[in-house]
Design an enzyme around this catalytic site. Structure first.
Site, PDB file in Angstrom:
ATOM      1  N   CYS A 113       0.713  -1.331  -0.175  1.00 17.00           N
ATOM      2  CA  CYS A 113      -0.100  -0.013   0.056  1.00 17.00           C
ATOM      3  C   CYS A 113       0.808   1.398   0.060  1.00 17.00           C
ATOM      4  O   CYS A 113       2.083   1.423   0.496  1.00 17.00           O
ATOM      5  CB  CYS A 113      -0.958  -0.061   1.200  1.00 17.00           C
ATOM      6  SG  CYS A 113      -1.935   1.399   1.443  1.00 17.00           S
ATOM      7  N   HIS A 156      -9.284  -4.028  -1.039  1.00 12.23           N
ATOM      8  CA  HIS A 156      -8.261  -3.090  -0.464  1.00 12.23           C
ATOM      9  C   HIS A 156      -8.786  -1.643  -0.288  1.00 12.23           C
ATOM     10  O   HIS A 156      -8.638  -0.918   0.995  1.00 12.23           O
ATOM     11  CB  HIS A 156      -7.100  -3.321  -1.135  1.00 12.23           C
ATOM     12  CG  HIS A 156      -6.066  -2.646  -0.458  1.00 12.23           C
ATOM     13  ND1 HIS A 156      -4.772  -2.942   0.201  1.00 12.23           N
ATOM     14  CD2 HIS A 156      -5.372  -1.010  -0.572  1.00 12.23           C
ATOM     15  CE1 HIS A 156      -3.905  -2.098   0.492  1.00 12.23           C
ATOM     16  NE2 HIS A 156      -4.292  -0.936  -0.129  1.00 12.23           N
ATOM     17  N   GLU A 157      -9.222  -1.067  -1.486  1.00 12.17           N
ATOM     18  CA  GLU A 157      -9.898   0.191  -1.593  1.00 12.17           C
ATOM     19  C   GLU A 157     -11.036   0.373  -0.704  1.00 12.17           C
ATOM     20  O   GLU A 157     -11.173   1.442  -0.003  1.00 12.17           O
ATOM     21  CB  GLU A 157      -9.995   0.725  -2.879  1.00 12.17           C
ATOM     22  CG  GLU A 157      -8.626   0.608  -3.774  1.00 12.17           C
ATOM     23  CD  GLU A 157      -7.554   1.152  -3.216  1.00 12.17           C
ATOM     24  OE1 GLU A 157      -7.467   2.157  -2.430  1.00 12.17           O
ATOM     25  OE2 GLU A 157      -6.365   0.613  -3.476  1.00 12.17           O
ATOM     26  N   HIS A 160     -10.022   1.041   2.778  1.00 10.62           N
ATOM     27  CA  HIS A 160      -9.677   2.286   2.923  1.00 10.62           C
ATOM     28  C   HIS A 160     -10.701   3.445   3.423  1.00 10.62           C
ATOM     29  O   HIS A 160     -10.723   4.156   4.177  1.00 10.62           O
ATOM     30  CB  HIS A 160      -8.825   2.975   1.950  1.00 10.62           C
ATOM     31  CG  HIS A 160      -7.344   2.540   1.771  1.00 10.62           C
ATOM     32  ND1 HIS A 160      -6.442   2.915   2.637  1.00 10.62           N
ATOM     33  CD2 HIS A 160      -6.595   1.935   0.934  1.00 10.62           C
ATOM     34  CE1 HIS A 160      -5.396   2.356   2.737  1.00 10.62           C
ATOM     35  NE2 HIS A 160      -5.204   1.818   1.347  1.00 10.62           N
TER      36      HIS A 160
END
Length: 183
Positions: A113, A156-157, A160
């Site tokens: 990341c 993953h996003e 976030h």
């Protein structure tokens, strides 16, 4: 599944993006969940263009979320085109207010990341997902079905946007690794 022309593509946003600085852990903005956004708001469209521009100048970057540039918004961009672990590829696109509505075939995999530049880690994620979100600019509802590396990038996003880093998903220190530096 959505047709590719419904996705908010960089070219379709109609604005030039600016490169923004990327926050790194332990910055507190990375741990705050993003706010829901109006995908038709011109500021959201500009932010999507900025995320694309920032992703494009960052070697190896396949996704970037608004919290990583200090904006508390549920908005991110993804482009896994050309990545060797990709199977299904939808090109470069942005999604607002995305959520996972189906996930199957859980497998571990290594992740890195931009907000954690010195480490990678093993994270167990679904290798097939169905994600529902909205296209910045038009506000069109998008249902995206994907697998393999693109599924991992989406999760993953979305993490976030929920205030989570991959560090929050590793099973312990034994699953963290120093990032290799190539000269």
């Amino acid at each position: 599944m959505t047709s590719d022309n419904e996705l908010a593509r960089y070219e379709s946003l109609g604005v030039e993006g600016a490169v923004r600085p990327v926050l790194t852990a332990p910055h507190p903005a990375l741990a705050r969940p993003g706010e829901l956004v109006d995908p038709t708001d011109p500021e959201v469209v500009r932010l999507a263009a900025d995320l694309f521009a920032t992703m494009r100048v960052s070697p190896g970057c396949v996704g970037l979320a608004a919290p990583q540039v200090g904006v508390s918004a549920r908005l991110f961009v993804v482009d896994v085109t050309g990545h060797p672990k990709s199977n299904t590829v939808h090109g470069a696109y942005a999604l607002a207010n995305a959520e996972i509505v189906e996930s199957t075939r859980w497998r571990p995999g290594r992740e890195g990341c931009m907000s954690v530049p010195d480490l990678t880690g093993d994270v167990k994620r679904a290798s097939r997902v169905v994600v529902v979100g909205e296209a910045p600019g038009t506000g069109a509802k998008i249902t995206l079905t994907t697998d393999a590396f693109e599924a991992r990038a989406l999760q993953h996003e979305i993490d976030h946007c929920a205030g989570l880093l991959f560090l929050d998903r590793v099973s312990g220190a034994h699953a963290l690794y120093q990032r290799k530096v190539y000269l």
